[in-house]
Write a protein that holds these residues in place. Sequence first.
Motif, mmCIF file in Angstrom:
data_model
loop_
_atom_site.group_PDB
_atom_site.id
_atom_site.type_symbol
_atom_site.label_atom_id
_atom_site.label_comp_id
_atom_site.label_asym_id
_atom_site.label_seq_id
_atom_site.Cartn_x
_atom_site.Cartn_y
_atom_site.Cartn_z
ATOM 1 N N THR A 74 0.761 -1.306 0.178
ATOM 2 C CA THR A 74 -0.089 -0.077 0.135
ATOM 3 C C THR A 74 0.824 1.064 -0.071
ATOM 4 O OG1 THR A 74 -0.222 -0.093 2.447
ATOM 5 C CG2 THR A 74 -1.923 -1.070 1.199
ATOM 6 N N THR A 75 2.218 1.202 0.333
ATOM 7 C CA THR A 75 2.883 2.436 0.684
ATOM 8 C C THR A 75 4.441 1.708 0.188
ATOM 9 O OG1 THR A 75 1.546 3.243 2.172
ATOM 10 C CG2 THR A 75 3.845 4.185 2.055
ATOM 11 N N LEU A 76 5.120 2.813 -0.491
ATOM 12 C CA LEU A 76 6.641 2.477 -0.787
ATOM 13 C C LEU A 76 7.345 3.959 -0.119
ATOM 14 C CD1 LEU A 76 9.124 1.125 -1.858
ATOM 15 C CD2 LEU A 76 8.694 2.381 -3.882
ATOM 16 N N ALA A 77 8.109 3.786 0.885
ATOM 17 C CA ALA A 77 8.779 4.864 1.454
ATOM 18 C C ALA A 77 10.490 4.729 1.197
ATOM 19 C CB ALA A 77 8.343 4.808 3.084
ATOM 20 N N ILE A 78 11.059 5.906 0.776
ATOM 21 C CA ILE A 78 12.502 5.783 0.652
ATOM 22 C C ILE A 78 12.916 7.133 1.275
ATOM 23 C CG2 ILE A 78 14.197 5.919 -1.029
ATOM 24 C CD1 ILE A 78 11.038 5.161 -2.460
#
Length: 387
Positions: free
Chosen positions: A3-7
Amino acid sequence: MLTTLAIANYRSLRSVIVPLSELNIVSGENGTGKSNLYRTLRLLSDTAQGSVIASLAREGGLSSTLWAGPETISAAMKRGEHPVQGGPRRAPVSLRLGFASSEFSYSIDLGLPTPSTSEFAFDPEIKRECIWSGPRFRPSALLIDRRGPVVRTREAGGEWRIVASHLATFDSMLTQVADAQRAPEIFTIREQIRSWRFYDHLRTDADSPIRQPQLGTRTPVLSHDGHDLAAALQTIREIGDVAQLNQAVSDAFPGASIAIGRVGNAFTIEFHQQGLLRPLSAAELSDGTLRYLLWIAALLTPRPPQLMVLNEPETSLHPDLLPALARLISAASRSTQLWVVSHSSRLLSALQQDDRCNAIQLAKDFGQTLVQEQGLLDRPTWHWPER
């Protein structure tokens, strides 16, 4: 489904949090960070393969892959009133990657190594890894916590139990502590990530192995370079959706069909086209036709992965084939989460006809990648675990 990709702090991705759906398309002008976003998925995949440190080394090491701008960008810097310069660091050097899903979420924090006399003193270290329940990180949802060499799991009663105490700084807990009995959450996340598939730069030149007869064995998953195309297509014909395969071919090439021939133990592609007296072999097909068959084999796999990433699938395809490719991608996204990186406005427009499509358009601002039209209230909720 993710549901989410974080970098955080990977090249131009100083702080990017991307919402995801079943079908995700990434676009933007050259240099806006599409390739960087693609590489972060590869790096996350490498954590489950035990090769994330080696992958960073191939990119030039942590010093090369970290955000190259100042830790804090002031409004005065953007207006040109103050020079762009760094100051005393307030936070430790950190490259962080993570993703969320409705079931389990994961993050990894890589930093500078502690001073030592080792010849590998420039290798980054894994400072912390976490797995938590649900999409939002909070201490009460934390299930697996790795700090330095120690990995702890939360028991049913809420107490913590140490399952590893001497984990090497270059080893991910996903590869070293993936025990279905002691740490089932680690095992689940590892197998989920290992199922991801990446298709990038499939060769269709005259010397490509795809154009030659290849040893035929059951191939439910097309290889990353597509050399086993004929076997993959035959596998779909025998245990997959043959009606969908035939429809995908005729949708792009009206009146055409494919069959698989044999030369000894090797398989060959036979492309039957209306008006021709004999089928064409893979060696005779155009780059675009062969590449489209590769996408059919990848997307109609009888063994769908949890996530499939296509990097510039429009390469070598005639614009008239792009609507058919979009329909193929949309159909595949009903059983596999799809991530498509593309420069083609026609393909992007065709994919956006699907109501489930999540369009992620990137832009650059003062050296950092941003998701266009994403305000603070539009970003998914995400909190990084502290070291």
